[in-house]
Write a protein that holds these residues in place. Structure first.
Motif, mmCIF file in Angstrom:
data_model
loop_
_atom_site.group_PDB
_atom_site.id
_atom_site.type_symbol
_atom_site.label_atom_id
_atom_site.label_comp_id
_atom_site.label_asym_id
_atom_site.label_seq_id
_atom_site.Cartn_x
_atom_site.Cartn_y
_atom_site.Cartn_z
ATOM 1 N N ASP A 1 -4.764 -46.350 -38.905
ATOM 2 C CA ASP A 1 -5.798 -47.256 -39.429
ATOM 3 C C ASP A 1 -5.417 -48.736 -39.300
ATOM 4 N N GLY A 2 -4.285 -49.016 -38.629
ATOM 5 C CA GLY A 2 -3.890 -50.401 -38.390
ATOM 6 C C GLY A 2 -2.992 -50.987 -39.462
ATOM 7 N N THR A 3 -2.574 -50.186 -40.426
ATOM 8 C CA THR A 3 -1.716 -50.655 -41.511
ATOM 9 C C THR A 3 -0.249 -50.484 -41.123
ATOM 10 N N VAL A 4 0.551 -51.504 -41.410
ATOM 11 C CA VAL A 4 1.986 -51.403 -41.170
ATOM 12 C C VAL A 4 2.577 -50.480 -42.234
ATOM 13 N N VAL B 1 2.313 -54.883 -30.970
ATOM 14 C CA VAL B 1 0.978 -55.289 -31.402
ATOM 15 C C VAL B 1 1.068 -56.694 -31.979
ATOM 16 N N ALA C 1 4.590 -51.317 -32.018
ATOM 17 C CA ALA C 1 3.391 -50.534 -32.333
ATOM 18 C C ALA C 1 3.731 -49.340 -33.215
ATOM 19 N N ASP D 1 -3.227 -59.189 -26.357
ATOM 20 C CA ASP D 1 -2.934 -57.821 -26.769
ATOM 21 C C ASP D 1 -2.446 -56.977 -25.595
ATOM 22 N N ARG E 1 -0.842 -59.663 -34.583
ATOM 23 C CA ARG E 1 -1.811 -60.004 -35.619
ATOM 24 C C ARG E 1 -1.497 -61.415 -36.085
ATOM 25 N N VAL F 1 2.931 -49.278 -36.968
ATOM 26 C CA VAL F 1 1.539 -49.290 -37.423
ATOM 27 C C VAL F 1 0.968 -47.878 -37.379
ATOM 28 N N ASP F 2 0.285 -47.494 -38.486
ATOM 29 C CA ASP F 2 -0.334 -46.169 -38.468
ATOM 30 C C ASP F 2 -1.739 -46.251 -37.871
#
Length: 186
Positions: free
Chosen positions: A68-71, A47, A62, A38, A49, A65-66
């Motif tokens: 909360d970690g959602t694309v 980022v 990056a 990372d 995943r 991605v918002d």
């Protein structure tokens, strides 16, 4: 820089670190590999995943991605900026040929520096890893090494007593030739 914005060596190292994390038994070791990966891709504002359903490492900007970690699809301006790296196999075209050529070079180093018995063991592992997983030596994880040592080698390698007695050392020499460490497989 290529369209993906990530240099090829960064993508390869991120993939290697992800494989090591997946194969690590110790949770702290697993987290160390993930953190290193990372940090590496973070230097490029990317980022990482793992898409578990098809074992693919996904690297993307990056900014996609918002909080909360959602694309967020609306943030994706050019999908070619993202990178997908298969975690099984190499992801190369003509995979088997490329893997065999790479692994054969490492076996030749072992043969030249350490002799025929170590080379025979190294060749057996290269055959196993290439034919069953289409993977380069340095990408092998603990599960593959364990399967080789416990199942493939005794049944398929036809080793001499001398070769059997030095198998562990042969694997170390082969991984050394690849500038990698043998995963803990015991």
């Amino acid at each position: 820089m290529p369209e993906s914005e990530l240099p090829e060596d960064v993508c390869e190292e991120a993939t290697r670190l992800t494989r090591l994390a997946r194969d690590a038994v110790d949770p702290d070791e697993r987290e160390t590999y993930r953190s290193a990966r990372d940090d590496l891709v973070g230097e490029y504002d990317f980022v990482a995943r793992v898409r578990d359903e098809d074992a693919v490492l996904v690297l993307h900007p990056a900014e996609w991605v918002d909080a909360d970690g959602t694309v967020t699809p609306a943030e994706i301006d050019n999908i070619d900026r993202g990178v997908e790296q298969p975690l099984s196999g190499t992801g190369e075209e003509h995979e088997w040929d490329a893997v065999e050529e790479h692994n054969a070079r490492l076996v030749a180093v072992v043969a030249e520096e350490h002799g025929a018995d170590h080379a025979a063991n190294a060749r057996s592992f290269a055959d196993f890893l290439g034919n069953h997983y289409v993977r380069r030596i340095e990408t092998a994880g603990a599960p593959e090494v364990r399967e080789f040592v416990e199942e493939y080698y005794p049944r398929n390698a036809w080793p001499t007593a001398e070769q059997r007695s030095i198998l562990s050392e042969s694997l170390t020499l082969l991984f050394d030739a690849a500038d990698a460490e043998v995963p803990e497989y015991n």
